[in-house]
Design an enzyme around this catalytic site. Structure first.
Site, PDB file in Angstrom:
ATOM      1  N   SER A 185       0.379  -1.144  -0.361  1.00 36.86           N
ATOM      2  CA  SER A 185      -0.189  -0.173  -0.377  1.00 36.86           C
ATOM      3  C   SER A 185       0.520   1.256  -0.107  1.00 36.86           C
ATOM      4  O   SER A 185      -0.172   2.604  -0.686  1.00 36.86           O
ATOM      5  CB  SER A 185      -1.179  -0.436   0.944  1.00 36.86           C
ATOM      6  OG  SER A 185      -0.592  -0.140   2.895  1.00 36.86           O
ATOM      7  N   HIS A 213      -5.100  -4.233  -0.231  1.00 34.91           N
ATOM      8  CA  HIS A 213      -5.805  -3.337  -0.557  1.00 34.91           C
ATOM      9  C   HIS A 213      -5.785  -3.308  -2.509  1.00 34.91           C
ATOM     10  O   HIS A 213      -5.885  -2.742  -3.505  1.00 34.91           O
ATOM     11  CB  HIS A 213      -4.125  -2.502  -1.058  1.00 34.91           C
ATOM     12  CG  HIS A 213      -4.331  -1.880   0.390  1.00 34.91           C
ATOM     13  ND1 HIS A 213      -4.328  -0.375   0.500  1.00 34.91           N
ATOM     14  CD2 HIS A 213      -3.242  -1.425   1.809  1.00 34.91           C
ATOM     15  CE1 HIS A 213      -4.487   0.316   1.430  1.00 34.91           C
ATOM     16  NE2 HIS A 213      -3.902  -0.725   2.239  1.00 34.91           N
ATOM     17  N   LYS A 243     -12.472  -1.461   3.048  1.00 38.05           N
ATOM     18  CA  LYS A 243     -10.850  -0.473   1.385  1.00 38.05           C
ATOM     19  C   LYS A 243     -11.516  -0.062   0.595  1.00 38.05           C
ATOM     20  O   LYS A 243     -12.987   1.137   0.665  1.00 38.05           O
ATOM     21  CB  LYS A 243      -9.467  -1.098   1.655  1.00 38.05           C
ATOM     22  CG  LYS A 243      -9.097  -1.160   2.892  1.00 38.05           C
ATOM     23  CD  LYS A 243      -7.523  -0.869   2.808  1.00 38.05           C
ATOM     24  CE  LYS A 243      -7.021  -1.550   4.304  1.00 38.05           C
ATOM     25  NZ  LYS A 243      -6.497  -0.689   4.683  1.00 38.05           N
TER      26      LYS A 243
HETATM   27  N1  PMP Z   1      -4.280  -5.852   6.231  1.00 37.71           N
HETATM   28  C1  PMP Z   1      -2.960  -5.018   4.886  1.00 37.71           C
HETATM   29  C2  PMP Z   1      -1.489  -5.285   4.285  1.00 37.71           C
HETATM   30  C3  PMP Z   1      -3.563  -3.609   5.537  1.00 37.71           C
HETATM   31  O1  PMP Z   1      -3.394  -2.435   4.247  1.00 37.71           O
HETATM   32  C4  PMP Z   1      -4.491  -2.896   6.308  1.00 37.71           C
HETATM   33  C5  PMP Z   1      -4.996  -1.458   6.099  1.00 37.71           C
HETATM   34  N2  PMP Z   1      -4.307  -0.813   6.310  1.00 37.71           N
HETATM   35  C6  PMP Z   1      -5.417  -4.502   7.009  1.00 37.71           C
HETATM   36  C7  PMP Z   1      -4.753  -5.495   6.780  1.00 37.71           C
HETATM   37  C8  PMP Z   1      -6.372  -3.861   7.905  1.00 37.71           C
HETATM   38  O2  PMP Z   1      -7.586  -3.495   7.874  1.00 37.71           O
HETATM   39  P1  PMP Z   1      -8.524  -3.211   8.491  1.00 37.71           P
HETATM   40  O3  PMP Z   1      -9.167  -1.596   7.893  1.00 37.71           O
HETATM   41  O4  PMP Z   1      -9.905  -3.092   7.928  1.00 37.71           O
HETATM   42  O5  PMP Z   1      -8.178  -3.782   9.378  1.00 37.71           O
END
Ligand code: PMP
Length: 395
Positions: A185, A213, A243
């Site tokens: 990301s 992502h 997301k």
């Molecule tokens: N895994 C990855 C690769 C992420 O980028 C994120 C969020 N930044 C998450 C998990 C966590 O997701 P959530 O916001 O739904 O807890």
């Protein structure tokens, strides 16, 4: 009188501020759409993960409203007692169809999902090969499992192969897993899943892809595993509902027996209440929309290309993104914060991303164009980048 905790906090908070590493939080007074309001100021928003604009989609709002009226605001118990509503089951069925797997299990968040899934399968007698740029929740999930964590250089397949060989030939571990983000990301690059699968086959590794992502973005929306046509090869397909899907929650999609196991062994599923009825209904609606139509996904990519080209033409370093995520790499942390602050003053909300979220000295302002942005909005963003970039000698 100051306590030991006061002294710890005062010293460390000041230290972060001195090094430009302390992020302030700006509460929004509007929905997290393409234009947001903060402190009464309207800003063009390039910082949300609401990639497809679904967080404010009328169809999702209607589904949530109906669920709210029929089921109320909360699920009432953990999933295994009596907090599994048919809405949760319908959501999981929709996820499995969308991902091309036998079954799926949902969690309260993507973060929680990684806490749940890794430690349900891996333990202290196992090893996990983890990309150095994996998300914090993957790192924490690995730590929780107590397996030996062996990192490999970011997307370096020679390094992964070498470490997979060492780990499996050492005879020290019962099982070895390889774990990676699907889309990274902070840079927008895509994991080399075909090579990872090849190495996994050679050394009999469990494969785990967190496509937080990528879901709703790559593979016509179905994600990075689909993008490479590897639905049958990847054991764990992780995603978030927070997301591109626009709501909240996380999931694992995979074989039926894997999901059966997670339902009896993952602690956040067993001991924490699931997402609300409105969340479950809205997420299911979003997934149905994405299963039926590619329109939003195409708009997102179109906007991503437009912004990236515009910033590149001005001379900004947009890195090696292969997705709509468009970083503007500055380097120095303090200069990154100043850049972001000046963009804010000029009407663009693009957050500075600095250490520890990215390695030291690679500070960047990260832009997340969405399907909800218009070309006019993106033109305005590009013009403001030009003004501020020249002022700070970045271009
Ligand atoms: N895994 C990855 C690769 C992420 O980028 C994120 C969020 N930044 C998450 C998990 C966590 O997701 P959530 O916001 O739904 O807890």
């Amino acid at each position: 009188m100051s306590t030991i905790l006061d002294r710890f906090l005062d010293t460390n908070i000041q230290d972060l501020k001195d090094r430009g590493l302390y992020n302030e939080i700006d509460p929004l007074e509007s929905a997290n759409g393409p234009v947001i309001t903060i402190g009464g100021k309207k800003l063009l928003n390039l910082s949300s993960n609401n990639y497809l604009g679904l967080a404010t989609d009328e169809r999702l709002i209607e589904a949530a409203r109906e669920a709210l009226e029929k089921y109320g605001v909360g699920a009432g118990a953990v999933r295994t007692i009596n907090g599994t509503l048919n809405l949760h089951v319908q959501l999981e069925e929709a996820i499995a169809r969308f991902k091309g797997t036998e079954d799926a299990i949902s969690f309260q968040s993507g973060f929680n999902c990684n806490m749940a899934a890794i430690s349900a399968v891996m333990d202290k007698n196992d090893a996990i090969l983890s990309d150095t740029l994996n998300h914090a929740s993957i790192i924490d999930g690995c730590r929780l499992s107590k397996a030996k964590i062996i990192t490999y250089e970011h997307s370096d397949m020679d390094d992964l192969r070498k470490k997979a060989k060492e780990a499996t030939e050492s005879g020290k571990y019962n099982k070895v897993m390889v774990i990676t983000d699907g889309v990274f990301s902070m840079d927008g690059d895509i994991a080399k899943l075909p090579e990872i699968v090849e190495i996994a086959k050679e050394f009999d590794l469990i494969t785990y892809v967190d496509d937080a992502h990528g879901s709703g973005v790559t593979g016509d929306g179905a994600g990075t595993v689909k993008h490479f046509g590897l639905q049958k090869e990847i054991d764990f397909q992780i995603g978030t509902l927070s997301k591109a899907i626009g709501v909240v929650g996380g999931y694992v999609a995979g074989k039926r027996k894997l999901i059966q196991w997670l339902k009896v062994r993952s602690r956040p599923f067993l001991f924490s209440t699931a997402v609300t009825p409105a969340d479950a209904a809205a997420s299911r609606k979003a997934i149905e929309i994405l299963t039926d139509s590619k329109e939003l996904v195409e708009k997102l990519w179109d906007n991503g290309r437009y912004l990236k080209e515009g910033l590149k033409k001005l001379g900004f370093d947009v890195g090696n993104s292969e997705t709509p995520i468009t970083p503007c790499i500055v380097g120095d942390e303090k200069l990154t914060q100043t850049f972001s602050q000046r963009l804010y003053e000029e009407g663009v909300y693009a957050k500075a991303i600095v250490f520890p979220t990215v390695p030291r000295g690679t500070g960047r302002v990260r832009n997340m164009p969405t399907a909800a942005h218009t070309k006019e909005m993106l033109d305005e963003v590009i013009a403001i980048y030009e003004k501020v970039g020249k002022e700070l000698n970045l271009i």
